[in-house]
Design an enzyme around this catalytic site. Structure first.
Site, mmCIF file in Angstrom:
data_model
loop_
_atom_site.group_PDB
_atom_site.id
_atom_site.type_symbol
_atom_site.label_atom_id
_atom_site.label_comp_id
_atom_site.label_asym_id
_atom_site.label_seq_id
_atom_site.Cartn_x
_atom_site.Cartn_y
_atom_site.Cartn_z
ATOM 1 C CG ASP A 174 -17.628 3.359 78.743
ATOM 2 O OD1 ASP A 174 -17.171 2.677 77.817
ATOM 3 O OD2 ASP A 174 -18.165 2.850 79.747
ATOM 4 C CG HIS A 233 -17.601 -4.565 80.279
ATOM 5 N ND1 HIS A 233 -18.867 -4.312 80.752
ATOM 6 C CD2 HIS A 233 -17.334 -3.580 79.376
ATOM 7 C CE1 HIS A 233 -19.358 -3.229 80.171
ATOM 8 N NE2 HIS A 233 -18.452 -2.769 79.329
ATOM 9 C CB CYS A 252 -16.092 -1.789 81.935
ATOM 10 S SG CYS A 252 -16.297 -0.024 81.632
ATOM 11 C CE LYS A 255 -19.279 -4.339 85.763
ATOM 12 N NZ LYS A 255 -19.279 -3.366 84.637
ATOM 13 C CG ASN A 264 -23.711 -2.714 78.535
ATOM 14 O OD1 ASN A 264 -24.501 -3.546 78.100
ATOM 15 N ND2 ASN A 264 -22.979 -1.945 77.750
ATOM 16 C CG HIS A 294 -18.593 2.928 84.800
ATOM 17 N ND1 HIS A 294 -18.736 4.044 83.996
ATOM 18 C CD2 HIS A 294 -18.498 1.872 83.952
ATOM 19 C CE1 HIS A 294 -18.736 3.677 82.727
ATOM 20 N NE2 HIS A 294 -18.596 2.364 82.675
#
Length: 322
Positions: A174, A233, A252, A255, A264, A294
């Site tokens: 991603d 992460h 990532c 958050k 994850n 995200h």
């Protein structure tokens, strides 16, 4: 007459802060003018027959008939703020292929691409596009080549900008799943040396140039600074700082506020992650926009929220071990 401090108060309101300085100043003055007008309604009506007041009285006095008009001040203020909010709310543009784009600052765009990620189903992933004078730097690609092509095509056709440089946040799909396609375009890519090593080990396309602690890029006068503060992460995740916009693309390792867990953790470095986040808060205390990998962007509160999630996860693990 309003003071400079009143003007500053309006300019620093959360809504007006999102605007360009010149437009922000004009709207703050408009707010003040409207409030001054309402204040004038508190005063006695102008003598219609006074010398020098005939034009003013003829045109304005019917509007300010009594002191009761001062009750309009809160309404005028609320109405203008509502209109300003509507005008300033970032608009998401659907460019097709499950990609939306949103302007964050002058020449800086957030894209969100929804694609299947193994084990998670459809996942919206963020990246940033910085555009200056017909060239663009891309921070993270969508998961695959098709969406990466759609994004670069949109930049070329709509923004008249060719992607010339690419920097991934870390090695996951991603972040750099579309690197193979970018290589066919001749895009120069930079990444942390760990990202290059892991990509080679995993049989993925390898970014061209590596760096260790930091990297500084210049896009026609716009500085783009890449930093490695440690694992989080993933062991190779970096942060990208754009000083002119006070924008931090943390990827990532940070958050969104709606996140209820750390996500994850299959490649995470839990022992190092909290210290890495501390480094972000210390290094970028004036960050205005923080973009996670995200979900919705925000401010430094996203970093603190992630710290809280990690702390909660650690406490849960400790209780399980007892």
């Amino acid at each position: 007459m309003r003071t400079a401090n009143n003007s500053l108060y309006f300019e620093e309101s959360p809504i007006l802060r999102t605007m360009k300085p010149t437009l922000r100043k004009r709207l703050s003055y408009l707010l003040l003018a409207l409030l001054d007008f309402a204040s004038a309604c508190d005063r006695e009506p102008v003598d219609r027959n006074s010398a020098g007041n005939s034009i003013f009285a003829a045109e304005i006095q019917p509007v300010i008939m009594s002191k009761n008009m001062s009750a309009l001040r809160p309404f005028l203020f609320a109405l203008l703020l509502a209109a300003t909010a509507a005008a300033c709310t970032p608009r998401r543009i659907d460019i097709g292929n499950d990609i939306t784009v949103q302007r964050l600052a002058e020449g800086i765009y957030l894209y969100t691409a929804v694609d299947e990620i193994e084990g998670y189903g459809p996942v919206p992933s963020n990246g940033v596009l910085i555009v200056r004078e017909g060239e663009a730097v891309l921070l993270d690609t969508p998961v695959g080549d098709a969406q990466t092509k759609a994004l670069t095509d949109w930049a070329a056709e709509t923004l008249r900008a060719r992607v010339t440089t690419f920097v991934p946040n870390h090695w996951h799909s991603d972040c750099m799943g579309g690197l193979g396609y970018l290589k066919t375009l001749g895009v120069k890519s930079y990444a942390h040396r760990l990202t290059r090593s892991i990509a080679q080990r995993e049989g993925k396309p390898v970014p061209d140039i590596g760096f260790s602690d930091s990297l500084r890029l210049d896009l026609h006068g716009t500085e783009i600074r890449c930093y490695y503060f440690g694992g989080g992460h993933s062991e190779d995740n970096i942060a990208v700082w754009i000083p002119s916009a006070k924008l931090l693309f943390a990827g990532c390792m940070v958050k969104e506020m709606a996140a209820q867990n750390a996500g994850n953790l299959s490649d995470a470095v839990p022992a190092a992650w909290p210290a890495t986040l501390d480094s972000l808060l210390v290094r970028f205390p004036d960050a205005r926009i923080v973009v996670p990998g995200h979900g919705a962007p925000g401010g430094p509160e996203l970093i603190r929220h992630t710290q809280a999630l990690l702390s909660e996860a650690a406490s849960t693990d400790n209780r399980r071990k007892e």
